[in-house]
Design an enzyme around this catalytic site. Sequence first.
Site, PDB file in Angstrom:
ATOM      1  N   ASP A 157       0.851  -1.198   0.000  1.00  0.00           N
ATOM      2  CA  ASP A 157       0.000   0.000   0.000  1.00  0.00           C
ATOM      3  C   ASP A 157       0.888   1.250   0.000  1.00  0.00           C
ATOM      4  O   ASP A 157       2.109   1.158   0.086  1.00  0.00           O
ATOM      5  CB  ASP A 157      -0.971  -0.008   1.192  1.00  0.00           C
ATOM      6  CG  ASP A 157      -0.237   0.049   2.534  1.00  0.00           C
ATOM      7  OD1 ASP A 157       0.859  -0.517   2.635  1.00  0.00           O
ATOM      8  OD2 ASP A 157      -0.757   0.660   3.484  1.00  0.00           O
ATOM      9  N   HIS A 478       1.615  -8.830  -3.861  1.00  0.00           N
ATOM     10  CA  HIS A 478       0.630  -7.794  -3.526  1.00  0.00           C
ATOM     11  C   HIS A 478       1.415  -6.502  -3.299  1.00  0.00           C
ATOM     12  O   HIS A 478       1.878  -6.216  -2.201  1.00  0.00           O
ATOM     13  CB  HIS A 478      -0.152  -8.192  -2.276  1.00  0.00           C
ATOM     14  CG  HIS A 478      -1.279  -7.250  -1.950  1.00  0.00           C
ATOM     15  ND1 HIS A 478      -2.524  -7.376  -2.503  1.00  0.00           N
ATOM     16  CD2 HIS A 478      -1.335  -6.158  -1.157  1.00  0.00           C
ATOM     17  CE1 HIS A 478      -3.307  -6.413  -2.055  1.00  0.00           C
ATOM     18  NE2 HIS A 478      -2.605  -5.653  -1.231  1.00  0.00           N
ATOM     19  N   ASP A 520       1.252 -17.411  -4.832  1.00  0.00           N
ATOM     20  CA  ASP A 520       1.830 -16.310  -5.620  1.00  0.00           C
ATOM     21  C   ASP A 520       0.741 -15.633  -6.450  1.00  0.00           C
ATOM     22  O   ASP A 520       0.793 -15.624  -7.678  1.00  0.00           O
ATOM     23  CB  ASP A 520       2.963 -16.836  -6.513  1.00  0.00           C
ATOM     24  CG  ASP A 520       3.637 -15.724  -7.297  1.00  0.00           C
ATOM     25  OD1 ASP A 520       3.509 -14.551  -6.892  1.00  0.00           O
ATOM     26  OD2 ASP A 520       4.283 -16.025  -8.324  1.00  0.00           O
ATOM     27  N   GLU A 529       2.444 -10.207   0.135  1.00  0.00           N
ATOM     28  CA  GLU A 529       2.694  -8.764   0.093  1.00  0.00           C
ATOM     29  C   GLU A 529       4.186  -8.526   0.369  1.00  0.00           C
ATOM     30  O   GLU A 529       4.904  -9.442   0.782  1.00  0.00           O
ATOM     31  CB  GLU A 529       1.833  -8.027   1.132  1.00  0.00           C
ATOM     32  CG  GLU A 529       1.912  -6.502   0.991  1.00  0.00           C
ATOM     33  CD  GLU A 529       0.813  -5.731   1.750  1.00  0.00           C
ATOM     34  OE1 GLU A 529      -0.086  -6.370   2.338  1.00  0.00           O
ATOM     35  OE2 GLU A 529       0.867  -4.485   1.730  1.00  0.00           O
TER      36      GLU A 529
END
Length: 553
Positions: A157, A478, A520, A529
């Site tokens: 993020d 991610h 994956d 992530e």
Amino acid sequence: IRINQLGFFPEQHKVAIVLSEDQVGSFFLWDIENEKIVFEGIAEKSDAKTLSGKSAWKLDFSDFSTTGNYEIGIPEIGKSYPFAIHSQVYEELGKASLKAFYFQRASTDLPEEFAGIWARKAGHPDDQVAIHPSAASDLRPEGTILSAPKGWYDAGDYNKYIVNSGITMGTLMSLYEVYPNYFAEQNLSIPESGNAVPDILDEVLWNLEWMLTMQDPADGGVYHKLTTARFEGMVEPHKAVNQRYFVSKGTAATLDFAAVMAQAARIFKPFSPEGAVVYLKAAEKAWNWAIQNPEVYYRQNDLNKTFKPEVLTGAYGDQNLTDEWIWAASELYIVTQNLEYWDILASANQDYQLPSWSQVKWMGYYSLLRNEDSLDQIPREWLSMLKVNLIAAADSYHQAGLSQAYSSPMGGNPKDFIWGSNAVASNQGILLLEAYRLSGKTDYLQSAKSNLDYILGRNATGFSYVTGFGRKTPMHPHHRLAISRPDLPALPGFLVGGPNPSQQDNCDYPSDVPDESFTDLDCSYASNEIAINWNAPFAFLVNAIQAIEKNGK
Ligand code: G3I
Ligand code: 9MR
């Protein structure tokens, strides 16, 4: 055939593992360039089963030490991925693990000169950050707009969280502190390369400068995070433009900040005496705020009952701050020698706790042990006990590794498979390296290397868990920087979280067994992530191992 897909130093234990219920007999090493067999050995059945109950066979070729590129072959079973034997086998990986932080930089263009095919536009200038109602004060009422640029994106993020930045920064500065000669020569090819400061510290400065902006100059308190209200979509950073907020001051963030700034005052002093003064003042001011506000816990659900907009991004909500006090007190004591800090340490429990974002006690203790020569006022017995506890913990990880199917401390204990389990493996590695440094016992160095072998492929899934390094490696992490550019390979040098049987993301997983619980897929934030607090201990492990090979202990 589960093997470290990068390879080995000439003189080190070299082991691969084969999972098979059938008898495994002989194996050989195939020299790829010279097209010939250079070593033959016999597989040895392990007493231990894997967590899924499979039988493991150990292929030990430690006696072979010639530089080159090889594959392992087993008649009727097949061959392994290629790997190298070389005295600089981890040099590039070490650099990439730190260059990863450059790729995470907010508020700056990444030109091709430094970022190669991953060149991108600047995202998140963070010059228009609003005070969230949870962070409002008299001088900074709700909606006040402030500037807080730079820093690294936390993970997949785009937000910036002080608590998680804390352990990340502490780990990277410690890495430099232990192996300064190695980093004096390392070139990361970042914009600051070539200045008087080692590249690893230039990279640390990028985040340090952001962290300084998270302190309220009026009272010294530190905001918990700088974030959008909800996670952004899977878009490139310059297209992720939702309003960002300073959210709630908190004691955990303020103490972690104090620890980082105090450590920075020590580490940066030779390069910038003026900077060191600023960092120490910031640290002391933060400490004083924490003394006045010792129990401001970050509780996101409660916060959302009172304040709008609701904040739904990473919580990093730690409800036990004993360890944060110890870390901050340790770092402040080392720079100031002020006995006020020692008072907190003197009465604390010294037992070993593996570091993580919510457990930073040993970040402080490692620093104390590293600086013990300058700690005149601390009783020697107290420091000796610290060492005893550290060695005992290292010993138990080492012993566990000896009787484990994959021959590494990481892998046999289901409890180690939490969200970010690869950081558990890395932090165990740091402990073992610190134990090696303090005791000189090569068993611990060997076990640290075994955890690196684990991370690079000698594990239940056979993945090398670092993007771009190895043959079977995560292609779909991610990671918004990667997902938003499907035309490019995943950015390299990132450690993914790793097996996590809690599977909080509800993606498709091939298995529920703790060490196989990895997928994956880019939906898998609970196993696939990337995150700065995972890359930092990994960078420690790999760079330290290469530094020791190069320069000795
Ligand atoms: O510690 C317990 C363990 O005792 C128990 O056996 C295990 C069973 O699931 O859970 C463990 O706690 C987990 C903890 O991670 C371990 O560190 C929690 O369940 C789990 O929810 C928690 O996950 C955290 C996650 O955010 C969700 O809050 C991760 O630690 C943390 O690394 C992760 O961080 C996220 C940020 O919020 C947002 N940015 C990305 C970043 C990385 O995924
Ligand atoms: O992308 C987010 C990741 O960085 C976090 O670690 C994770 C857990 O907090 O959340 C991810 O965001 C997801 C959100 O929690 C639920 N909806 C889907 C989001 C993207 O996959």
